[in-house]
Design a protein around this motif. Structure first.
Motif, PDB file in Angstrom:
ATOM      1  N   TYR A 115      64.279  -1.345 -30.548  1.00  0.00           N
ATOM      2  CA  TYR A 115      62.910  -0.880 -31.008  1.00  0.00           C
ATOM      3  C   TYR A 115      62.990  -0.287 -32.086  1.00  0.00           C
ATOM      4  N   CYS A 116      64.636   1.097 -31.404  1.00  0.00           N
ATOM      5  CA  CYS A 116      65.090   1.486 -32.679  1.00  0.00           C
ATOM      6  C   CYS A 116      65.039   0.812 -34.159  1.00  0.00           C
ATOM      7  N   LEU A 117      65.826  -0.561 -33.798  1.00  0.00           N
ATOM      8  CA  LEU A 117      66.262  -1.334 -35.200  1.00  0.00           C
ATOM      9  C   LEU A 117      65.051  -1.295 -36.016  1.00  0.00           C
ATOM     10  N   MET A 118      63.801  -2.541 -35.030  1.00  0.00           N
ATOM     11  CA  MET A 118      62.850  -2.836 -35.414  1.00  0.00           C
ATOM     12  C   MET A 118      62.105  -1.716 -36.579  1.00  0.00           C
ATOM     13  N   ILE A 119      61.658  -0.905 -36.213  1.00  0.00           N
ATOM     14  CA  ILE A 119      60.524   0.825 -36.559  1.00  0.00           C
ATOM     15  C   ILE A 119      60.891   0.670 -38.446  1.00  0.00           C
ATOM     16  N   PHE A 120      62.415   0.974 -38.423  1.00  0.00           N
ATOM     17  CA  PHE A 120      62.643   1.082 -39.646  1.00  0.00           C
ATOM     18  C   PHE A 120      62.088   0.421 -40.968  1.00  0.00           C
ATOM     19  N   PHE A 121      62.009  -1.167 -40.771  1.00  0.00           N
ATOM     20  CA  PHE A 121      61.424  -2.049 -42.015  1.00  0.00           C
ATOM     21  C   PHE A 121      59.706  -2.313 -41.669  1.00  0.00           C
ATOM     22  N   PHE A 122      58.969  -1.429 -41.004  1.00  0.00           N
ATOM     23  CA  PHE A 122      57.907  -1.399 -40.686  1.00  0.00           C
ATOM     24  C   PHE A 122      57.148  -0.961 -41.677  1.00  0.00           C
ATOM     25  N   PRO A 123      57.838   0.268 -42.349  1.00  0.00           N
ATOM     26  CA  PRO A 123      57.584   1.523 -43.575  1.00  0.00           C
ATOM     27  C   PRO A 123      58.880   0.904 -44.935  1.00  0.00           C
ATOM     28  N   TYR A 124      59.508   0.677 -44.803  1.00  0.00           N
ATOM     29  CA  TYR A 124      60.169  -0.106 -45.871  1.00  0.00           C
ATOM     30  C   TYR A 124      60.292  -0.871 -46.722  1.00  0.00           C
ATOM     31  N   TRP A 180      65.892  10.796 -47.873  1.00  0.00           N
ATOM     32  CA  TRP A 180      66.580  10.028 -46.960  1.00  0.00           C
ATOM     33  C   TRP A 180      67.988  10.876 -46.823  1.00  0.00           C
ATOM     34  N   GLY A 181      68.415  11.960 -47.080  1.00  0.00           N
ATOM     35  CA  GLY A 181      69.544  12.762 -47.284  1.00  0.00           C
ATOM     36  C   GLY A 181      69.239  13.390 -45.938  1.00  0.00           C
ATOM     37  N   THR A 182      68.172  13.753 -46.084  1.00  0.00           N
ATOM     38  CA  THR A 182      67.427  15.218 -44.588  1.00  0.00           C
ATOM     39  C   THR A 182      67.153  14.549 -43.700  1.00  0.00           C
ATOM     40  N   VAL A 183      66.539  13.622 -44.140  1.00  0.00           N
ATOM     41  CA  VAL A 183      66.293  12.254 -42.581  1.00  0.00           C
ATOM     42  C   VAL A 183      68.142  11.867 -42.214  1.00  0.00           C
ATOM     43  N   MET A 184      68.489  11.497 -42.792  1.00  0.00           N
ATOM     44  CA  MET A 184      70.206  11.194 -41.913  1.00  0.00           C
ATOM     45  C   MET A 184      70.585  12.096 -41.291  1.00  0.00           C
ATOM     46  N   THR A 185      70.508  13.532 -42.036  1.00  0.00           N
ATOM     47  CA  THR A 185      71.463  14.637 -41.368  1.00  0.00           C
ATOM     48  C   THR A 185      70.631  15.107 -39.670  1.00  0.00           C
ATOM     49  N   LEU A 186      69.016  14.837 -40.038  1.00  0.00           N
ATOM     50  CA  LEU A 186      68.743  15.423 -38.815  1.00  0.00           C
ATOM     51  C   LEU A 186      69.063  14.234 -37.964  1.00  0.00           C
ATOM     52  N   GLN A 187      69.526  12.830 -37.978  1.00  0.00           N
ATOM     53  CA  GLN A 187      69.318  11.745 -37.272  1.00  0.00           C
ATOM     54  C   GLN A 187      70.874  11.997 -36.388  1.00  0.00           C
ATOM     55  N   ARG A 227      64.111   6.707 -37.452  1.00  0.00           N
ATOM     56  CA  ARG A 227      64.348   5.571 -38.267  1.00  0.00           C
ATOM     57  C   ARG A 227      63.228   5.290 -38.836  1.00  0.00           C
ATOM     58  N   PHE A 228      62.172   5.561 -37.931  1.00  0.00           N
ATOM     59  CA  PHE A 228      60.657   5.338 -39.055  1.00  0.00           C
ATOM     60  C   PHE A 228      60.923   6.000 -40.545  1.00  0.00           C
ATOM     61  N   MET A 229      61.512   7.287 -40.187  1.00  0.00           N
ATOM     62  CA  MET A 229      61.481   8.452 -41.676  1.00  0.00           C
ATOM     63  C   MET A 229      62.280   7.492 -42.604  1.00  0.00           C
ATOM     64  N   LEU A 230      63.327   7.299 -42.074  1.00  0.00           N
ATOM     65  CA  LEU A 230      64.461   6.235 -43.169  1.00  0.00           C
ATOM     66  C   LEU A 230      63.473   5.706 -44.056  1.00  0.00           C
ATOM     67  N   GLY A 231      62.738   4.539 -42.852  1.00  0.00           N
ATOM     68  CA  GLY A 231      62.227   3.523 -43.486  1.00  0.00           C
ATOM     69  C   GLY A 231      61.313   4.519 -45.066  1.00  0.00           C
ATOM     70  N   VAL A 232      61.240   5.085 -44.367  1.00  0.00           N
ATOM     71  CA  VAL A 232      60.229   5.269 -45.010  1.00  0.00           C
ATOM     72  C   VAL A 232      60.110   6.077 -46.160  1.00  0.00           C
TER      73      VAL A 232
END
Length: 216
Positions: free
Chosen positions: A97-106, A133-140, A153-158
């Motif tokens: 699910y974590c992998l899949m959710i990236f592609f919906f907002p993307y 996306w740098g901020t999101v990756m740092t938080l991830q 992962r969702f916000m990374l797709g956004v």
């Protein structure tokens, strides 16, 4: 003969008597166009120098950014091999699910992102996306639960949705139609380059982090 027919006949005669082609100087093959629709002539050497400057200053930066964005989205597989699921307590299909959710907002936000380009220049919009996306990756990197990983992962797709279309648009503003294909191919090659080095990079990071821990 009516006036319309006379005008049409004069137009055809003008096309037949006009020179067929005119050098435009826009590429090394000296693209030739009908004189009536010809573009202004440019010096070939000056045009090539300008294109080389664009290639040196624009393409490497875009390729590097595309490599980084692709690393951000794909390195979760390497992280899982290094123990992500065990550390976060993922069970069942939660990792999928974590992998899949990236592609919906993307996929859904690419068109709205292009609409934003009407309000902002590509350079400003790409800079905003990079910061986000740098901020999101740092938080991830500091998430402690399945819900946190899912949200990041969702916000990374956004935040990454608009980068590829904005970069493509930026290239079209600097290159002519017959100059763009090779530049787009070089830009898109960043995805393959990131795939070639992502595993090696992850292995190096894991070794740097885990070996000192074993020594302790």
């Amino acid at each position: 003969m009516t006036s319309t027919e006379k005008l049409g006949k004069e137009h055809v005669e003008h096309l037949e008597t006009a020179p067929e082609t005119e050098h435009t100087g826009l590429d090394e093959n000296a693209v030739r166009r009908p004189k009536l629709h010809a573009l202004p002539s440019y010096d070939d050497k000056e045009t090539k120098r300008t294109l080389r400057k664009c290639d040196v200053r624009l393409l490497p930066v875009l390729v590097l950014l595309y490599i980084l964005s692709f690393l951000d989205r794909s390195n979760i597989g390497n992280a899982n091999i290094a123990g992500l699921s065990e550390d976060l307590g993922l069970v069942g299909n939660q990792y999928n699910y974590c992998l899949m959710i990236f592609f919906f907002p993307y996929a859904l936000l690419e068109v709205p992102s292009n609409m934003i380009l009407k309000l902002l220049t590509p350079s400003v919009w790409i800079a905003i996306l990079m910061l986000c996306w740098g901020t999101v990756m740092t938080l991830q990197g500091i998430v402690q639960s399945y819900q946190g990983l899912l949200a990041t992962r969702f916000m990374l797709g956004v935040t990454e949705a608009g980068f590829f279309p904005a970069s493509s648009y930026l290239l079209t503003t600097w290159y002519c139609r017959f100059e763009l294909q090779r530049r787009m191919a070089v830009f898109y090659a960043g995805a393959a380059i990131s795939g070639a080095f992502s595993g090696l990079l992850s292995y190096g990071i894991v070794q740097m982090v885990m070996l000192p821990a074993h020594d302790l």
